[in-house]
Design a protein around this motif. Structure first.
Motif, mmCIF file in Angstrom:
data_model
loop_
_atom_site.group_PDB
_atom_site.id
_atom_site.type_symbol
_atom_site.label_atom_id
_atom_site.label_comp_id
_atom_site.label_asym_id
_atom_site.label_seq_id
_atom_site.Cartn_x
_atom_site.Cartn_y
_atom_site.Cartn_z
ATOM 1 N N ASP A 1 -5.544 -24.527 37.668
ATOM 2 C CA ASP A 1 -6.644 -23.970 36.882
ATOM 3 C C ASP A 1 -7.373 -22.943 37.769
ATOM 4 O O ASP A 1 -7.809 -23.282 38.871
ATOM 5 C CB ASP A 1 -7.579 -25.129 36.511
ATOM 6 C CG ASP A 1 -8.759 -24.664 35.692
ATOM 7 O OD1 ASP A 1 -9.049 -25.300 34.684
ATOM 8 O OD2 ASP A 1 -9.413 -23.658 36.092
ATOM 9 N N PRO A 2 -7.471 -21.684 37.320
ATOM 10 C CA PRO A 2 -8.057 -20.659 38.201
ATOM 11 C C PRO A 2 -9.493 -20.970 38.626
ATOM 12 O O PRO A 2 -9.919 -20.593 39.719
ATOM 13 C CB PRO A 2 -8.024 -19.395 37.345
ATOM 14 C CG PRO A 2 -7.134 -19.654 36.209
ATOM 15 C CD PRO A 2 -7.061 -21.133 36.023
ATOM 16 N N GLU A 3 -10.230 -21.665 37.764
ATOM 17 C CA GLU A 3 -11.632 -21.946 38.090
ATOM 18 C C GLU A 3 -11.768 -23.094 39.078
ATOM 19 O O GLU A 3 -12.415 -22.978 40.114
ATOM 20 C CB GLU A 3 -12.420 -22.318 36.808
ATOM 21 C CG GLU A 3 -12.384 -21.245 35.725
ATOM 22 C CD GLU A 3 -12.903 -19.897 36.212
ATOM 23 O OE1 GLU A 3 -13.850 -19.883 37.017
ATOM 24 O OE2 GLU A 3 -12.341 -18.855 35.800
ATOM 25 N N GLY B 1 -1.290 -21.209 34.349
ATOM 26 C CA GLY B 1 -2.404 -21.247 35.305
ATOM 27 C C GLY B 1 -2.188 -20.214 36.398
ATOM 28 O O GLY B 1 -1.275 -19.380 36.329
ATOM 29 N N MET B 2 -3.058 -20.273 37.407
ATOM 30 C CA MET B 2 -2.963 -19.355 38.545
ATOM 31 C C MET B 2 -1.853 -19.824 39.487
ATOM 32 O O MET B 2 -1.748 -21.015 39.797
ATOM 33 C CB MET B 2 -4.316 -19.360 39.275
ATOM 34 C CG MET B 2 -4.347 -18.566 40.562
ATOM 35 S SD MET B 2 -4.029 -16.822 40.305
ATOM 36 C CE MET B 2 -5.504 -16.337 39.412
ATOM 37 N N GLU C 1 -0.393 -20.276 43.056
ATOM 38 C CA GLU C 1 -0.838 -20.320 44.455
ATOM 39 C C GLU C 1 0.356 -20.695 45.330
ATOM 40 O O GLU C 1 1.221 -21.474 44.905
ATOM 41 C CB GLU C 1 -1.964 -21.350 44.607
ATOM 42 C CG GLU C 1 -3.187 -20.960 43.782
ATOM 43 C CD GLU C 1 -4.386 -21.884 44.020
ATOM 44 O OE1 GLU C 1 -5.477 -21.524 43.557
ATOM 45 O OE2 GLU C 1 -4.230 -22.946 44.658
ATOM 46 N N GLU D 1 -9.534 -15.539 49.302
ATOM 47 C CA GLU D 1 -8.237 -15.570 48.620
ATOM 48 C C GLU D 1 -7.334 -16.712 49.084
ATOM 49 O O GLU D 1 -6.184 -16.806 48.678
ATOM 50 C CB GLU D 1 -7.545 -14.203 48.747
ATOM 51 C CG GLU D 1 -8.408 -13.164 48.032
ATOM 52 C CD GLU D 1 -7.730 -11.859 47.701
ATOM 53 O OE1 GLU D 1 -6.505 -11.828 47.567
ATOM 54 O OE2 GLU D 1 -8.464 -10.862 47.566
ATOM 55 N N ILE E 1 -4.080 -17.543 46.921
ATOM 56 C CA ILE E 1 -4.257 -17.354 45.469
ATOM 57 C C ILE E 1 -3.658 -15.988 45.119
ATOM 58 O O ILE E 1 -4.193 -14.948 45.510
ATOM 59 C CB ILE E 1 -5.757 -17.404 45.106
ATOM 60 C CG1 ILE E 1 -6.388 -18.687 45.658
ATOM 61 C CG2 ILE E 1 -5.963 -17.267 43.615
ATOM 62 C CD1 ILE E 1 -7.907 -18.696 45.667
ATOM 63 N N GLY F 1 -3.254 -14.331 42.267
ATOM 64 C CA GLY F 1 -3.805 -13.474 41.212
ATOM 65 C C GLY F 1 -2.847 -13.333 40.041
ATOM 66 O O GLY F 1 -3.180 -12.709 39.036
ATOM 67 N N LEU G 1 -0.700 -14.993 36.922
ATOM 68 C CA LEU G 1 -0.735 -16.163 36.050
ATOM 69 C C LEU G 1 0.693 -16.511 35.642
ATOM 70 O O LEU G 1 1.479 -15.615 35.303
ATOM 71 C CB LEU G 1 -1.574 -15.872 34.806
ATOM 72 C CG LEU G 1 -3.029 -15.487 35.086
ATOM 73 C CD1 LEU G 1 -3.728 -15.049 33.803
ATOM 74 C CD2 LEU G 1 -3.779 -16.654 35.732
ATOM 75 N N GLY H 1 -4.327 -12.417 36.604
ATOM 76 C CA GLY H 1 -5.740 -12.736 36.611
ATOM 77 C C GLY H 1 -6.518 -11.637 37.309
ATOM 78 O O GLY H 1 -7.745 -11.648 37.348
ATOM 79 N N LYS H 2 -5.782 -10.676 37.897
ATOM 80 C CA LYS H 2 -6.415 -9.567 38.610
ATOM 81 C C LYS H 2 -6.289 -8.315 37.755
ATOM 82 O O LYS H 2 -5.301 -8.169 37.028
ATOM 83 C CB LYS H 2 -5.751 -9.376 39.975
ATOM 84 C CG LYS H 2 -4.223 -9.339 39.912
ATOM 85 C CD LYS H 2 -3.562 -9.474 41.275
ATOM 86 C CE LYS H 2 -2.039 -9.587 41.128
ATOM 87 N NZ LYS H 2 -1.329 -9.926 42.340
#
Ligand code: MCA
Ligand code: AMP
Length: 505
Positions: A336-338, A349-350, A352, A372, A380, A382, A384, A399-400
């Motif tokens: 989850d990016p958050e 999701g993100m 990583e 980052e 991370i 960026g 998805l 996400g970027k």
């Protein structure tokens, strides 16, 4: 890991007489010559005062000698800093100021203008290197000994800095160590079955990860040969293809070659492997390529900060629209990016990542670096994505705020900053619109002051002085207002919808 990356390459040589690089004009460099020339050039760098850790900034055309210079930097323990030859003087000024190189190596044509900027920024030496291998640097190296004792390096010491644009508009220098590069070279050579029998058709630029570290390092680790083409010219490609066993390219390469009638089973039947990456390869392009040639393109995924992360299998199913499984040694998770918490398998999701290939941080940007990486060391990306039912990673978006055009990254913020600085511009929004040839086309939407004489052509003329050509908008639209949400934020999704078909034909 080998410590100094060059010792990996030296140790891989089984035949010194084997051609390492042959150019489209017929010039050749054997492995034996590569070792002696890089020795001479290493001596030239040391004589010029280059010490381990010093940056050597290089903006030259593609040539065997440019690769020799890269290898000489490794041997000296200097940090190789390749720069896209499309960068304007305005862009170079930032890179030179930020990286403080000991030497700048330029083409003879650009030496005068770059020299003035370099001198102003305190760079003590400017050397030249031309496409045919001549220049002040090779002159310096000529009389020197080919013997050079490679500087022992710790694996985590820097081999290269690669600048990547940033969401804030300021480029960041990704610091890559000898171990980062060695781990990826060894992994990819084994995974993709490269041996000294391979001949790679190399039409990529050599100032980015794809053409330099993925293609060149893998071939060095395999003691294989490369045919260097200055750029993707289909005539050159089909001339060289009969001698090649493999090719690496960005999606635009495959899109363009598919438009050529010469592409068929007969002309590609002898090929062992086609690799694609740097931007999403459309599933349709993948399928069309398979139908025309009988070869399933092997798509892989990576970043300047991490080198390669995932790959479709050599043996096994290469799935259109998927980038394959994490490379051996690479940990990849989808979160989850958050919150950073893992999402259920199959959900988006993100992405990583962690592994021996992942960079240590951005040059002189500790805050950005910290932001980052997660506390447990995952970077991370960026990007998805999600895992599919086979365990393959699928990239579904970013996400970027990033546009990838023909395999080059363009950060909208950088283009918006330059547009907003043009007299008569109130504000601008830069978006990526699907483009048949480049994947995404950089597109600008501008609000100009009432009565301003600014138009698309005059804005482009001004931008051309400031931005590399691949960052220039393919189209600029003038509007009265930009669409905004209730928070006042520009709704780029609305703009993307409005202009979605402009490059369809
Ligand atoms: C050239 N032009 C472009 C691009 N390249 N415009 C948008 N995007 C581009 N990428 C412009 C030129 O300025 C020119 O504009 C016009 O297009 C025609 O130029 P042309 O001669 O046709 O271009 P080309 O020489 O054929 O180049 C297109 C290309 C090239 C083959 C797609 O850009 C390329 O080789 N891209 C590869 C980039 C790459 O290596 N990326 C890897 C980064 P005008 O006529 O107006 O002047 S490493 C990476 O991403 C990660 C780590 C990874 O996973 O690999
Ligand atoms: P760069 O910063 O130039 O190294 O570009 C890295 C970015 O390219 C990644 O973060 C991805 O967004 C994108 N990328 C690279 N390979 C692929 C691929 N096979 N599919 C989709 N995106 C890719």
């Amino acid at each position: 890991m080998p410590g100094n990356l060059f010792s990996l390459f030296r140790g891989a040589i089984v035949d010194e007489n084997k051609v390492f690089i042959r150019t489209s004009t017929g010039r050749t460099l054997t492995y034996g010559e590569m070792v002696s020339l890089s020795g001479r050039m290493a001596n030239a760098l040391v004589t010029a005062g280059v010490k381990p850790g010093d940056r050597v900034a290089v903006q030259v055309d593609k040539s065997p000698e440019a690769i020799v210079l890269y290898l000489a930097c490794l041997r000296v323990g200097a940090v190789y800093l390749p720069l896209n030859n499309a960068y304007t003087l305005a862009e170079l000024e930032y890179f030179i100021g930020d990286s403080e190189p000991k030497i700048f190596v330029a083409t003879p044509e650009r030496a005068g203008t770059i020299g003035a900027i370099a001198a102003k920024l305190g760079v003590s030496m400017l050397e030249t290197l031309a496409t045919d291998g001549t220049g002040s640097l090779t002159n310096r190296a000529r009389g020197l000994s080919p013997e050079f004792a490679d500087v022992p390096m710790k694996g985590d010491e820097l081999a290269a800095i690669l600048y990547t644009s940033g969401t804030t508009g300021r480029s960041k220098g990704a610091m890559l160590s000898h171990d980062n590069l060695a781990s990826n070279a060894i992994t990819l050579k084994d995974l993709w079955h490269f041996t000294s029998r391979d001949v790679l058709l190399h039409a990529l630029p050599i100032f980015h990860v794809h053409g330099l570290f993925v293609a060149t390092n893998v071939m060095l680790a395999a003691n294989g040969s490369m045919i260097f083409l200055p750029k993707l010219d289909p005539d050159d490609v089909f001339r060289a293809l009969p001698e090649a066993t493999a090719m690496m390219g960005v999606p635009t390469f495959y899109v363009r070659l598919l438009q050529d009638k010469r592409l068929c089973r007969e002309t590609t039947g002898h090929m062992r492997l086609f690799v694609c990456g740097s931007a999403p390869l459309l599933a349709d392009t993948h399928r069309e390529w398979s139908e025309r040639t009988g070869h399933a393109i092997l798509e892989r995924y990576g970043m300047s900060e991490t080198n390669m992360l995932t790959s479709n299998p050599y043996d096994g199913e290469r799935v259109p629209g998927a980038v394959g499984t994490p490379l051996p040694g690479v940990s990849l998770r989808v979160v989850d990016p958050e919150t950073g918490a893992g999402v259920p398998h199959g959900e988006i999701g993100m992405i990583e990542v962690k592994g021996p290939n992942v960079f240590s941080g951005y040059w002189r940007m500790p805050e950005k670096t910290k932001a980052e990486f997660r506390d447990d060391g995952f970077f991370i990306t960026g990007d998805l994505g999600r895992f599919d039912e086979r365990g393959y990673v699928c990239i579904v978006g970013r996400g970027k705020d990033l546009i990838i055009s023909g395999g080059y990254n363009v950060y909208p913020k950088e283009v918006e900053t330059e547009l907003d600085a043009i007299p008569g511009v109130i504000e601008s929004a830069v978006i990526g619109i699907p483009h048949k040839d480049f994947g995404e086309g950089v597109t600008a939407v501008v609000v100009a002051k009432a009565g301003s004489a600014l138009n698309e052509a005059s804005a482009l003329t001004l931008l051309r002085q400031r931005l590399a050509n691949f960052k220039l908008p393919k189209r600029i639209f003038f509007v009265d207002d930009l669409p905004r949400n209730t928070m006042g934020k520009v709704q780029k999704n609305v703009l993307r919808e409005t202009y979605k078909n402009i490059y369809a034909n």
